[in-house]
Design a protein around this motif. Structure first.
Motif, mmCIF file in Angstrom:
data_model
loop_
_atom_site.group_PDB
_atom_site.id
_atom_site.type_symbol
_atom_site.label_atom_id
_atom_site.label_comp_id
_atom_site.label_asym_id
_atom_site.label_seq_id
_atom_site.Cartn_x
_atom_site.Cartn_y
_atom_site.Cartn_z
ATOM 1 N N ARG A 5 0.863 -1.180 0.000
ATOM 2 C CA ARG A 5 0.000 0.000 0.000
ATOM 3 C C ARG A 5 0.903 1.236 0.000
ATOM 4 O O ARG A 5 1.753 1.384 0.869
ATOM 5 C CB ARG A 5 -0.917 0.012 1.214
ATOM 6 C CG ARG A 5 -1.935 1.159 1.196
ATOM 7 C CD ARG A 5 -2.815 1.154 2.432
ATOM 8 N NE ARG A 5 -3.476 -0.106 2.658
ATOM 9 C CZ ARG A 5 -4.691 -0.440 2.182
ATOM 10 N NH1 ARG A 5 -5.365 0.418 1.461
ATOM 11 N NH2 ARG A 5 -5.210 -1.621 2.454
ATOM 12 N N HIS A 48 -5.337 8.792 -4.893
ATOM 13 C CA HIS A 48 -5.403 7.359 -4.584
ATOM 14 C C HIS A 48 -4.540 7.020 -3.370
ATOM 15 O O HIS A 48 -4.932 6.207 -2.540
ATOM 16 C CB HIS A 48 -4.989 6.522 -5.790
ATOM 17 C CG HIS A 48 -6.007 6.497 -6.887
ATOM 18 N ND1 HIS A 48 -7.332 6.143 -6.688
ATOM 19 C CD2 HIS A 48 -5.894 6.777 -8.201
ATOM 20 C CE1 HIS A 48 -7.980 6.208 -7.838
ATOM 21 N NE2 HIS A 48 -7.135 6.593 -8.774
ATOM 22 N N ASN A 53 -5.761 3.783 -1.575
ATOM 23 C CA ASN A 53 -6.143 2.908 -2.687
ATOM 24 C C ASN A 53 -5.023 2.648 -3.693
ATOM 25 O O ASN A 53 -5.251 1.999 -4.709
ATOM 26 C CB ASN A 53 -7.326 3.516 -3.447
ATOM 27 C CG ASN A 53 -8.519 3.733 -2.545
ATOM 28 O OD1 ASN A 53 -8.709 3.018 -1.576
ATOM 29 N ND2 ASN A 53 -9.315 4.732 -2.861
ATOM 30 N N VAL A 71 -9.827 0.753 -5.918
ATOM 31 C CA VAL A 71 -10.766 1.608 -5.200
ATOM 32 C C VAL A 71 -11.886 0.733 -4.623
ATOM 33 O O VAL A 71 -12.462 -0.079 -5.344
ATOM 34 C CB VAL A 71 -11.335 2.688 -6.154
ATOM 35 C CG1 VAL A 71 -12.342 3.563 -5.448
ATOM 36 C CG2 VAL A 71 -10.188 3.510 -6.735
ATOM 37 N N SER A 93 -15.068 -3.514 -5.893
ATOM 38 C CA SER A 93 -13.749 -2.888 -6.041
ATOM 39 C C SER A 93 -13.604 -2.499 -7.501
ATOM 40 O O SER A 93 -14.053 -3.228 -8.385
ATOM 41 C CB SER A 93 -12.622 -3.866 -5.692
ATOM 42 O OG SER A 93 -12.595 -4.154 -4.326
#
Length: 174
Positions: A5, A48, A53, A71, A93
């Motif tokens: 992430r 994002h 995300n 997302v 998603s």
């Protein structure tokens, strides 16, 4: 390689990764038609990241192998699509700006990245993964179909980088 992430500290690396990939990818102007600054943009990547995300695969040497935005809900642009599954926005998603380093393309990195996005979506108890691809982007479309995504509809949408163009919308039931 693990899907990581992204955080704010990754922004410069990711922006440079997208800029380099857009400029160095063979046939970018034919298939994806990305023009950095129009699509993708710094703001898009920042947004994002800020929302949690944005993800990337890192190679052993620390270089970015691929990046993707996953997302956790669908936007308004997907509301008029005749999806196979009738789901609420937060049951889905949506994949955006999937990108693989030019030197690693055609080596299974995009499939590995997408499989991890699918796995994360299942772990989050999503019921489907959805995305859109330019109709002319045959490599991406082959990838999505090989992963079990079904073509649901086509739309002619306007984008800053490609003008009015045809998109194919895909759905994978989880």
């Amino acid at each position: 390689m693990t899907l990581i992430r992204a955080t704010e500290s990754d922004f410069e690396r990711l922006a440079e990764f997208y800029r380099r990939t857009v400029s160095e990818t063979k046939d970018m102007e034919i298939y994806a038609r990305w023009i950095y600054g129009l699509h993708p943009t710094d703001g898009m990547i920042h947004g994002h990241i800020k929302c949690g995300n944005m993800f990337f695969l890192s190679e052993l040497d620390g270089k970015i192998a691929s990046a993707v935005a996953a997302v956790p809900c669908q936007g308004m642009e997907y509301h008029d699509v005749p999806w196979k599954l009738n789901l609420a926005d937060d049951e889905v998603s949506v994949v955006h700006i999937l990108c693989v380093a030019p030197e690693l393309q055609k080596k299974g990195i995009a499939a590995r990245t997408m499989r991890r996005v699918i796995e994360m979506s299942r772990e989050s108890e999503k019921k489907a993964v959805r995305l859109d691809a330019l109709k002319c982007n045959s490599p991406a479309r082959r990838l999505y179909e090989s992963l079990g995504f079904s073509q649901v509809a086509e739309r002619n949408w306007h984008t800053e980088n490609a003008g009015w163009t045809d998109f194919v919308l895909y759905e994978l039931e989880l």
